[in-house]
Scaffold this active site. Structure first.
Site, short mmCIF file in Angstrom:
data_model
loop_
_atom_site.label_atom_id
_atom_site.label_comp_id
_atom_site.label_asym_id
_atom_site.label_seq_id
_atom_site.Cartn_x
_atom_site.Cartn_y
_atom_site.Cartn_z
N ARG A 86 -70.11 71.20 13.43
CA ARG A 86 -68.80 70.59 13.21
C ARG A 86 -67.91 71.60 12.51
O ARG A 86 -68.28 72.16 11.47
CB ARG A 86 -68.92 69.33 12.34
CG ARG A 86 -69.54 68.14 13.07
CD ARG A 86 -68.63 67.65 14.19
NE ARG A 86 -69.20 66.51 14.90
CZ ARG A 86 -68.68 65.98 15.99
NH1 ARG A 86 -67.56 66.51 16.49
NH2 ARG A 86 -69.25 64.97 16.59
N ARG A 141 -83.76 55.77 12.10
CA ARG A 141 -83.02 54.55 12.43
C ARG A 141 -83.05 54.22 13.93
O ARG A 141 -82.80 55.09 14.75
CB ARG A 141 -81.57 54.73 11.95
CG ARG A 141 -80.63 53.58 12.30
CD ARG A 141 -79.35 53.69 11.49
NE ARG A 141 -78.66 54.95 11.70
CZ ARG A 141 -77.74 55.16 12.65
NH1 ARG A 141 -77.45 54.19 13.50
NH2 ARG A 141 -77.12 56.32 12.74
N GLY A 178 -69.81 59.27 17.11
CA GLY A 178 -70.10 57.94 17.61
C GLY A 178 -70.61 57.95 19.04
O GLY A 178 -70.77 59.00 19.66
N CYS A 221 -71.21 66.24 31.81
CA CYS A 221 -72.04 67.11 30.98
C CYS A 221 -72.36 68.43 31.67
O CYS A 221 -72.83 69.37 31.03
CB CYS A 221 -73.34 66.41 30.61
SG CYS A 221 -73.11 64.91 29.64
N CYS A 226 -79.58 63.25 20.93
CA CYS A 226 -78.88 64.47 20.55
C CYS A 226 -77.63 64.14 19.74
O CYS A 226 -77.00 63.11 19.95
CB CYS A 226 -78.51 65.30 21.79
SG CYS A 226 -77.14 64.63 22.75
#
Length: 384
Positions: free
Chosen positions: A22, A193, A120, A87, A205
């Site tokens: 990021r 999770r 997200g 992709c 991923c």
């Protein structure tokens, strides 16, 4: 399916990669430019010598993003083609560069890709698509359905699926470009999770940002540009396929896992190589089940047995079939436009013997497979 016969031999002479992760202080054009500069530096090619450029991206950052990304280098009037193919956008850009050279149109081409993927869940349909309301649009839901069926049909235990992530993170810990370098145990993966049962967080991923670039050249033109043949890696095949009618209701690769086979068969036929010749492979592993089913579709293991190869350590760096040697999507992350060319970067680096602590011994043939929505699939073979 049409079969195309390559003409001139094509080689990759330069590769560049911006770390994946990021980078909120960098815009898309800056990410893309940095990888391009690395690829040019890698082979000592001057930007003014590039004859055509193909840019892979998915998310909207304005029109003609490839031109924007290259503007700081100085636009030279060459064709710049912006490629969106889900992709597989980056690997499709590479495919186009390859065919542009082997057909005789160009001597020297640039393929590059970049993405800043929002956080997200990733959606692939239009905003008004019914699939958004019934769950069919959620990629990890599709992978979870595949995983549940695979486990039922093959007897694969959850631990074998989790081992895919363990292996990916071990590889990534040796890779300074990776988004996620933390290592995990099987227990860590299984207890993370829940995302879409039986997929857990660490089996999916991360969405990421990053860029990758490759410079391709006709082998018979290397001398014209003073390029080093000793580091050139041959593109033995470049195949691209998409979906056709599927009576089960979807041609999406998340629901039809073995649609990679036609592209694989085309690539093997084009190159004269077979699955038995492959020394290392990069595949589209957006989820753990993706890696297993893709290597089966590539005929690298029998169907239903990739989980055994993983559990036995065959797909690890020291195994006989190293898979996703840089960490794959599971650890590198998945900036869509860059992923396919990131696979090229890793494969070329390995075949040059320049991968450092993650180097696969005596690697001579590498395969890169990337797939995306619309059942778009690319398979590329490389050799030294």
């Amino acid at each position: 399916m049409n079969r195309f016969t390559p003409g001139r031999e094509v080689v990759v002479v330069g590769v560049g990669l911006h770390p994946f992760g990021r980078f909120r202080d960098k815009d898309l054009a800056t990410l893309a430019r940095d990888a391009v500069l690395e690829s040019l530096k890698d082979c000592d090619v001057q930007w003014r010598d590039i004859q055509v450029a193909y840019f892979g991206h998915v998310y909207y950052h304005g029109m003609s993003v490839g031109e924007t990304a290259l503007a700081s280098l100085g636009l030279t009037g060459i064709p710049i083609i912006n490629v969106e193919n889900a992709c597989s956008s980056g690997s499709t850009a590479f495919w186009q560069a390859y065919w542009g050279i082997t057909s005789g149109m160009y001597d020297l081409a640039l393929a590059f890709g970049a993405e800043k993927v929002p956080g997200g869940p990733v959606t692939v349909t239009a905003a008004d698509s019914p699939e958004r309301f019934i769950g069919g649009d959620h990629m990890m839901a599709g992978y979870a359905l595949r995983m549940r069926r695979y486990m039922s049909e093959t007897g694969a235990p959850a631990s074998a699926l989790a081992q895919v992530t363990v292996k990916a993170r071990q590889n990534a810990s040796l890779n300074p470009y990776a988004h996620r370098k933390e290592t995990y145990t099987v227990e860590d993966v299984l207890s993370s999770r829940p995302i879409a049962d039986p997929l857990t967080l660490y089996q999916c991923c991360p969405t990421s940002e990053g860029s990758a670039a490759a410079v391709l050249c006709a082998r018979d033109a290397l001398g014209s540009y003073g390029l080093d043949d000793s580091r050139a890696v041959t593109v033995a095949a470049a195949a691209l396929t998409s979906g056709n009618y599927n009576g089960r209701g979807s041609d999406h690769s998340a629901f039809s896992p073995y649609r990679t086979e036609p592209a694989a068969i085309a690539a093997y036929e084009m190159s004269g190589l077979g699955p038995e010749d492959v020394d290392l492979v990069q595949v589209h592993d957006a989820a753990t089940i993706g890696e297993l089913q893709q290597i089966e579709a590539l005929q690298l293991t029998p169907k239903g047995e990739a989980w055994k190869a993983t559990a036995e350590g065959r797909t690890a760096l020291g195994g006989d079939l190293p898979v996703n040697t840089d960490g794959g999507l599971l650890a590198m992350g998945h900036p869509f436009g860059a992923t396919g060319i990131r696979m090229v970067h890793e494969t070329v680096t390995q075949l040059r013997g320049e991968a450092g602590p993650r180097q696969v011994a005596n690697a001579r043939v590498g395969l890169a497979q990337c797939s995306g929505a619309g059942d778009v699939t690319t398979v590329q073979l490389f050799k030294r």
